[in-house]
Design a protein around this motif. Structure first.
Motif, PDB file in Angstrom:
ATOM      1  N   ASN A  53       0.789  -1.065  -0.005  1.00 57.18           N
ATOM      2  CA  ASN A  53      -0.003  -0.132   0.009  1.00 57.18           C
ATOM      3  C   ASN A  53       0.737   1.441  -0.037  1.00 57.18           C
ATOM      4  O   ASN A  53       1.800   1.486   0.689  1.00 57.18           O
ATOM      5  N   THR A  54       0.381   2.243  -0.712  1.00 59.39           N
ATOM      6  CA  THR A  54       1.258   3.626  -0.949  1.00 59.39           C
ATOM      7  C   THR A  54       0.761   4.590   0.204  1.00 59.39           C
ATOM      8  O   THR A  54       1.532   5.653   0.399  1.00 59.39           O
ATOM      9  N   TYR A  55      -0.417   4.290   0.728  1.00 58.58           N
ATOM     10  CA  TYR A  55      -0.942   5.058   1.598  1.00 58.58           C
ATOM     11  C   TYR A  55      -1.672   4.226   2.958  1.00 58.58           C
ATOM     12  O   TYR A  55      -1.414   2.969   2.911  1.00 58.58           O
ATOM     13  N   GLN A  56      -2.044   5.023   3.961  1.00 53.71           N
ATOM     14  CA  GLN A  56      -2.510   4.314   5.057  1.00 53.71           C
ATOM     15  C   GLN A  56      -3.636   3.440   4.741  1.00 53.71           C
ATOM     16  O   GLN A  56      -4.303   3.557   3.687  1.00 53.71           O
ATOM     17  N   ILE A  57      -3.962   2.431   5.556  1.00 52.65           N
ATOM     18  CA  ILE A  57      -4.916   1.510   5.679  1.00 52.65           C
ATOM     19  C   ILE A  57      -6.027   1.944   6.690  1.00 52.65           C
ATOM     20  O   ILE A  57      -5.895   2.219   7.828  1.00 52.65           O
ATOM     21  N   ASP A  58      -7.404   2.130   6.243  1.00 49.86           N
ATOM     22  CA  ASP A  58      -8.323   2.372   7.158  1.00 49.86           C
ATOM     23  C   ASP A  58      -9.615   1.242   7.201  1.00 49.86           C
ATOM     24  O   ASP A  58     -10.390   1.477   8.093  1.00 49.86           O
ATOM     25  N   ALA A  59      -9.395   0.221   6.365  1.00 51.48           N
ATOM     26  CA  ALA A  59     -10.509  -0.691   6.393  1.00 51.48           C
ATOM     27  C   ALA A  59     -10.136  -1.990   5.981  1.00 51.48           C
ATOM     28  O   ALA A  59      -9.249  -2.005   5.005  1.00 51.48           O
ATOM     29  N   LEU A  60     -10.890  -2.956   6.420  1.00 52.01           N
ATOM     30  CA  LEU A  60     -10.224  -4.258   6.162  1.00 52.01           C
ATOM     31  C   LEU A  60     -11.610  -5.193   6.078  1.00 52.01           C
ATOM     32  O   LEU A  60     -12.706  -5.292   6.443  1.00 52.01           O
ATOM     33  N   ALA A  61     -11.765  -6.271   5.225  1.00 47.72           N
ATOM     34  CA  ALA A  61     -12.590  -7.216   5.068  1.00 47.72           C
ATOM     35  C   ALA A  61     -11.938  -8.734   4.813  1.00 47.72           C
ATOM     36  O   ALA A  61     -10.903  -8.827   3.981  1.00 47.72           O
ATOM     37  N   LEU A  62     -12.385  -9.669   5.289  1.00 43.73           N
ATOM     38  CA  LEU A  62     -11.940 -10.963   5.110  1.00 43.73           C
ATOM     39  C   LEU A  62     -13.146 -11.743   4.435  1.00 43.73           C
ATOM     40  O   LEU A  62     -14.153 -11.884   4.942  1.00 43.73           O
ATOM     41  N   SER A  63     -12.716 -12.578   3.357  1.00 44.79           N
ATOM     42  CA  SER A  63     -13.533 -13.537   2.657  1.00 44.79           C
ATOM     43  C   SER A  63     -14.009 -14.965   3.711  1.00 44.79           C
ATOM     44  O   SER A  63     -13.236 -14.976   4.593  1.00 44.79           O
TER      45      SER A  63
END
Length: 273
Positions: A53-63
């Motif tokens: 990622n080139t910027y911050q991570i703000d959300a996640l989801a998992l299959s």
């Protein structure tokens, strides 16, 4: 007991997103240090880092099968192979940071909510954008999906939540009443009730089919306070609390004239409550 069991240490900046595997054995985190990580819950051991990622991570989801992790960040969502940490796909189209992710039950469609005021649907296999949901006037912070997969709910800093027809992208209804931005959404298991959490310090329950407010829960340091809108039995609505000192009781004539606020120890007030 409230006892701290474990610390998951390794990120170098704020952790903004969390999700768990279906069996609860692994925990995924997303951070402003531009990485996502997977941890063994039993030991706190870091198992893998997802970098790119080139910027911050703000959300996640998992299959549902735990094989694919989705991350949301600045303008792009990404899919990752959990087993290897390899980036599988990029979902491009948003013009603002992605603050919310949701997956359809069959894991074939990814939904994203962004600070460009739109939500979008994507084909997980190809990365193709399927639909744009437009109508909010400020950032989208939260998403929820109906159990039947037909309706998408969005929560926004414009103080409203919206329901959308996933097949057409049409806005079905608006949930109005909060006085601050909406940061969280959840649906009851039967799909009949939508819950919203807001920056105004309240959580609200709504009829998901009509948009009617069912109840409001106020944030208190101690205890609880619920209120409901008027109904046929009470033209002023109802309240439920273990903090009766928070309630002001007004006494008036039948025509609402000569209003007065009763003192806390007034017997009429105590009888009414």
């Amino acid at each position: 007991t409230g006892q701290q069991l474990r610390i998951f240490q390794g990120h170098t900046q704020t952790v903004r997103a969390l999700t768990l595997s279906a069996d609860g054995s692994t925990r995924f985190t997303g951070s402003w240090d531009r990485t996502a990580r997977v941890w063994e819950v039993a030991t706190g051991r870091q198992l893998r880092i997802f970098e790119g990622n080139t910027y911050q991570i703000d959300a996640l989801a998992l299959s549902a099968d735990g094989r694919t992790l989705f991350t949301g960040g600045h303008e792009k969502a990404r899919a990752w192979d959990v087993a290897t940490g390899r980036q599988l796909r990029i979902f491009e189209g948003h013009t603002g940071s992605i603050y919310a992710l949701a997956l359809s039950a069959d894991c074939r469609t990814l939904f994203t909510g962004s600070w460009d005021n739109t939500a979008r649907a994507w084909d997980v296999t190809t990365g193709q954008q399927l639909r744009i949901f437009e109508g909010h006037t400020s950032h989208i912070n939260a998403l929820a999906l109906s159990a039947d997969g037909r309706t998408l709910f969005t929560g926004s800093l414009d103080k409203t939540a919206c329901a959308w027809d996933i097949a057409t992208g049409q806005q079905l209804r608006i949930f109005k009443g909060h006085t601050g931005g909406i940061n969280a959404l959840a649906l009851s298991t039967d799909g009949r009730t939508l819950f919203t959490g807001s920056q105004d310090g309240t959580a609200r329950a709504w009829n998901a089919q009509t948009g009617e407010i069912l109840a409001t829960l106020y944030h208190l340091e101690k205890g609880f306070l619920w209120t409901t809108p008027p109904d046929e039995a009470s033209k002023y609505g109802w309240f439920w609390t273990d903090r009766p000192e928070l309630i002001t009781v007004l006494k008036a004539e039948a025509d609402d004239s000569n209003r007065e606020a009763l003192a806390d120890d007034d017997q009429d007030r105590l009888d009414y409550i």
